[in-house]
Design an enzyme around this catalytic site. Sequence first.
Site, mmCIF file in Angstrom:
data_model
loop_
_atom_site.group_PDB
_atom_site.id
_atom_site.type_symbol
_atom_site.label_atom_id
_atom_site.label_comp_id
_atom_site.label_asym_id
_atom_site.label_seq_id
_atom_site.Cartn_x
_atom_site.Cartn_y
_atom_site.Cartn_z
ATOM 1 N N CYS A 198 0.862 -1.184 0.000
ATOM 2 C CA CYS A 198 0.000 0.000 0.000
ATOM 3 C C CYS A 198 0.896 1.230 0.000
ATOM 4 O O CYS A 198 1.565 1.522 0.995
ATOM 5 C CB CYS A 198 -0.897 -0.006 1.240
ATOM 6 S SG CYS A 198 -1.926 1.462 1.421
ATOM 7 N N CYS A 227 -0.087 3.346 -6.779
ATOM 8 C CA CYS A 227 -1.059 2.724 -5.878
ATOM 9 C C CYS A 227 -1.218 1.296 -6.367
ATOM 10 O O CYS A 227 -1.368 1.070 -7.574
ATOM 11 C CB CYS A 227 -2.396 3.468 -5.921
ATOM 12 S SG CYS A 227 -3.744 2.615 -5.061
#
Length: 264
Positions: free
Chosen positions: A73, A181
Amino acid sequence: MDSRPIGVFDSGVGGLTVLKRLVEVLPGEDYIYFGDTKRVPYGDRSEEEIKKFAKQILNFMREQKVKAVVIACNTTCAVINKSEYDVVLFDVLKAGAESAALYTINKKIGVIATTRTVESKSYEKNIKIIDKNIEVYQKACPEFVPLIEKGLYNSPIAYETASKCLKELKEKDIDTLVLGCTHYPLMASVIEEIMGENVKIVDPAIKLAYDVKDYLLKKDLLNPQIRGKAEFFVSGDKDNFIKTAEMLLGEKIENVLHVDIEKY
């Protein structure tokens, strides 16, 4: 040799793109995957919230007796201090910055990421450590994660949303674009079509997987088995998670367990 599993976590399904690369490079390892599907997306949350979430998840991972944890993440990587934790951590953001700096020829790199990652300027800082002459253009695309979590990553609305978000970067003459991302590789085909063949799309998970392999080899921590397994845990919705996991990993996902992560 070490048969303990490797932990992988993300705010939702995005980290599955990282798990896929890890399994390709390290098929003999066992994996514990946690998706924080109850609290996704992280991109617009405060730094304090994200740090709290990371602490809870890493406490859970310790309970699973993992030998290392991959932070799949970028938003989490951008705000936590890895030195505060006593577990070996691998950082998808650092891997992405290193890959982009290696690929660019004209020294103009674009980064698409969540609002929190863009505001942190972590990609720009990490890229400029490698080469201060590289120009870094960042763009927050907060609409992407909700679409992907709903399984709409190849839909007409995904194309329309991506076209709007990428318009500004297309005008910057970049030759490299970082998917900042881990959800975004699920929209890679859409993004590639919009950006054109002259822009190299960087998935940080590729280098990250080899970084993990290099570490395990160096420390003699590889699992000796030929084929490992993955266990999946989520904090919220299972349905879209299972659907995306099966599509990405190419196998039936039978057992996804719910975890009350806030108790950690």
